[in-house]
Design an enzyme around this catalytic site. Structure first.
Site, PDB file in Angstrom:
ATOM      1  N   GLU A  29      46.694  10.991  74.958  1.00  0.00           N
ATOM      2  CA  GLU A  29      47.837  10.261  74.392  1.00  0.00           C
ATOM      3  C   GLU A  29      48.276  10.728  73.006  1.00  0.00           C
ATOM      4  O   GLU A  29      48.431   9.913  72.096  1.00  0.00           O
ATOM      5  CB  GLU A  29      47.517   8.763  74.335  1.00  0.00           C
ATOM      6  CG  GLU A  29      47.197   8.175  75.692  1.00  0.00           C
ATOM      7  CD  GLU A  29      46.843   6.689  75.635  1.00  0.00           C
ATOM      8  OE1 GLU A  29      46.760   6.132  74.541  1.00  0.00           O
ATOM      9  OE2 GLU A  29      46.663   6.102  76.715  1.00  0.00           O
TER      10      GLU A  29
ATOM     11  N   GLU B 220      44.145   7.848  85.962  1.00  0.00           N
ATOM     12  CA  GLU B 220      43.949   6.401  85.742  1.00  0.00           C
ATOM     13  C   GLU B 220      44.915   5.632  86.643  1.00  0.00           C
ATOM     14  O   GLU B 220      45.796   4.917  86.183  1.00  0.00           O
ATOM     15  CB  GLU B 220      44.194   6.058  84.259  1.00  0.00           C
ATOM     16  CG  GLU B 220      43.340   6.878  83.317  1.00  0.00           C
ATOM     17  CD  GLU B 220      43.519   6.522  81.846  1.00  0.00           C
ATOM     18  OE1 GLU B 220      43.980   5.415  81.530  1.00  0.00           O
ATOM     19  OE2 GLU B 220      43.197   7.377  80.999  1.00  0.00           O
TER      20      GLU B 220
HETATM   21  C1  GLA Z   1      44.352   4.238  78.381  1.00  0.00           C
HETATM   22  C2  GLA Z   1      43.044   4.998  78.197  1.00  0.00           C
HETATM   23  C3  GLA Z   1      41.945   4.445  79.059  1.00  0.00           C
HETATM   24  C4  GLA Z   1      41.933   2.937  79.056  1.00  0.00           C
HETATM   25  C5  GLA Z   1      43.276   2.402  79.414  1.00  0.00           C
HETATM   26  C6  GLA Z   1      43.281   0.903  79.429  1.00  0.00           C
HETATM   27  O1  GLA Z   1      45.044   4.602  79.475  1.00  0.00           O
HETATM   28  O2  GLA Z   1      43.160   6.374  78.449  1.00  0.00           O
HETATM   29  O3  GLA Z   1      40.731   4.924  78.593  1.00  0.00           O
HETATM   30  O4  GLA Z   1      41.538   2.467  77.811  1.00  0.00           O
HETATM   31  O5  GLA Z   1      44.203   2.861  78.454  1.00  0.00           O
HETATM   32  O6  GLA Z   1      42.144   0.373  79.975  1.00  0.00           O
END
Ligand code: GLA
Length: 415
Positions: free
Chosen positions: A208, A322
Site C-alpha cells: 500500500e 486478500e
Molecule cells: C490490508 C492489509 C492486511 C489487513 C487488511 C485488513 O489489506 O494488507 O494485512 O490488515 O488490510 O485486515
C-alpha cells in the site's frame, strides 16, 4: 456368501475413498491445474482442530494475518515477538504447505520506532523544550474508542457504530535520519526473510505505498501515499526494500501489494512506479491485487481484466492476496468501514455474490499461467476483518461451506 461379503467390504471402502477423494475435492484440489488457493490465518485458527482440519482440506498456501507485520514482530529495537509467527510457520512446515510472507514494509502496523533516533541503550530520544521538559505532539490513532467487549468476547458494535480515529498526545521523538531508518529496515528484512525462507515462497515486500487520490492526472510524486517512509526517502525505500529482500532470499517471489489495484488511477500509479523502480534495479517479480471487493461494481470486470493485462507487461506473476467480497457498497482497504450490522444475507444478495465470485474467478482462470495463488482474507465470515454481517467469504460463521463455496469450487459444472 463369502464373496458377497468381500464385495460389500470393497464397495464400502470405495465409497469412503470417494467421499474424501475426487467426489468431494477441497478448493485446492479443484484448482490444482490453475493456481494455489490460500487463506490468511491467525495462531488461534490453527490451534483449533476443526478449523485447522478445514484449512488443510481446502487450502495450499497460508498467509499470517497479522503476526509477521513489522509492528507485531518487531515492536521496539531488539524486541522480537516470533512466537505466533513461528507457530504458523511450524504448522505449515509440518503439513508441507508453503506460506506467503506478509509484509516487510507498510504504512500501518509498522515498526514506527524505525523513524526515531535512539540512544546507545536503544531508547528513543525525546525532544525537550528550553526548560528540559518533554515536548508533546498530537497523534491520530485508530480504534481506541472501540466498544469494550465482555471478558473473552470480541467487542460488539451497535448498528451504525463505526470504529473511530481519535487524537492523543504523545512525546515528540527526535527523528531518525534516512540512513538510520535504512539501517533498521535492512536489518529487519534480513532477519525476518532469513528466519522463514525455508517455508515462505513469496513476500509482500511493500504494501500500500500508492495514493488513494483517484486522479488520473496525478504527477509521479502525487501518486504516492505520503507515508512516513515516503516523506523521509521518496520512492527509494521501495527499491531498497526489494533489493534487501532479494539479497536475503534470491529464490522468493517479491511482490508489490495494494488494494483498489484494479481502478484506472491506482493501476496507473502502480504500473508507473513498478516500471520505474524495475528500471533502477528493484527486483519486483510479482504484483498482488489485494481484492477487498464488493458485490456491486467494485471491481468492474473490465477494469479488473485491464489491470491484469497492464501488470503482466511488467511481471510474470500476479496474485489475489486478500480476497473477500462484502455485501455492502464499501470496498478497499480503508479502516473506517461499517461491519455490516443488521445486514441480511437475502437470496438476492447471495446470488449477486455468487455471480461476482464466479465472474472474477472466470477471469483469473483465464490468466492461470501467470497467476500463482488466490488467497482468501480469513478463514470464515465470523473471523473476517469485515465482521460476520458482511458475509464476505466462502465459509459461514460455523465454518460450514456456503452456497458460494460451491459456485467457486464447482466451476466446471457451470459452463
Ligand atoms: C490490508 C492489509 C492486511 C489487513 C487488511 C485488513 O489489506 O494488507 O494485512 O490488515 O488490510 O485486515
Amino acid at each position: 456368501m463369502k464373496n458377497l461379503k468381500a464385495i460389500a467390504i470393497i464397495a464400502a471402502a470405495a465409497a469412503t475413498m470417494c467421499s474424501c477423494g475426487p467426489k468431494d475435492p477441497g478448493l485446492k484440489d479443484a484448482y490444482k491445474n490453475y493456481f494455489k488457493i490460500g487463506v490468511a490465518v491467525t495462531g488461534r485458527n490453527i490451534a483449533d482442530s476443526l478449523t485447522s482440519e478445514m484449512i488443510l482440506k481446502e487450502f495450499n498456501s497460508i498467509t499470517a494475518e497479522n503476526c509477521m507485520k513489522p509492528g507485531e514482530l518487531h515492536p521496539a529495537p531488539g524486541v522480537w515477538n516470533f512466537e505466533e509467527a513461528d507457530k504458523i510457520a511450524d504448522f505449515c512446515r509440518a503439513n508441507g504447505i508453503k506460506m506467503r510472507g506478509h509484509n516487510l514494509v507498510w504504512h500501518s502496523q509498522f515498526a514506527t520506532w524505525m523513524f526515531q533516533a535512539h540512544d546507545e541503550n536503544g531508547n528513543p530520544i525525546v525532544e525537550r523544550d528550553e526548560k528540559g521538559d518533554t515536548v508533546f505532539v498530537e497523534q491520530r490513532v485508530f480504534g481506541r474508542r472501540r466498544p469494550q467487549g465482555q471478558p473473552g468476547q470480541a467487542p460488539q458494535f451497535q448498528p451504525g457504530q463505526m470504529p473511530q480515529f481519535e487524537t492523543v498526545m504523545v512525546p515528540k521523538y527526535v527523528a531518525a535520519s534516512k540512513e538510520e531508518f535504512y539501517d533498521s529496515l535492512h536489518a529487519h528484512i534480513n532477519t525476518v526473510v532469513n528466519r522463514y525462507k525455508d517455508v515462505i515462497y513469496c513476500w509482500d515486500v511493500v504494501n500500500e505505498a500508492m495514493s488513494d487520490a483517484n486522479n488520473l492526472e496525478a504527477t509521479y510524486e502525487e501518486s504516492f501515499r505520503k507515508s512516513q517512509a515516503y516523506q523521509l526517502c521518496g520512492d527509494e525505500f521501495i527499491k531498497n526494500a526489494f533489493i534487501w529482500a532479494h539479497e536475503a532470499d534470491p529464490n522468493a517471489g517479491l511482490f508489490y501489494n495494494d488494494y483498489s489495484a484494479w481502478t484506472p488511477s491506482k493501476r496507473t500509479y502502480i504500473y508507473n512506479m513498478v516500471k520505474k523502480l524495475q528500471s533502477e534495479g528493484a527486483p519486483i517479480t510479482g504484483i498482488g491485487m489485494q481484492g477487498h471487493y464488493n458485490i456491486y461494481d467494485n471491481p468492474t470486470l473490465e477494469d479488473f481484466e485491464t489491470a491484469i493485462k497492464m501488470y503482466l507487461e511488467l511481471v510474470d506473476d500476479l496474485q489475489i492476496t486478500e480476497f473477500d467480497i462484502r455485501i455492502n457498497e464499501e470496498a478497499g482497504g480503508q479502516l473506517q468501514f461499517s461491519r455490516g450490522e443488521g445486514q441480511v444475507y437475502t437470496e438476492e444478495i447471495q446470488a449477486k455474490q455468487q455471480q461476482k465470485y464466479a465472474d472474477l474467478f472466470e477471469i483469473l482462470r483465464k490468466y492461470k499461467n501467470n497467476i500463482s495463488c488466490v488467497t482468501f482474507w480469513n478463514v470464515n465470515d465470523s473471523v473476517s476483518w469485515l465482521g460476520a454481517n458482511n458475509f464476505p467469504l466462502l465459509f459461514d460463521k460455523d465454518n460450514q461451506r456456503k452456497a458460494v463455496y460451491y459456485t467457486v469450487r464447482d466451476f466446471k459444472n457451470q459452463k
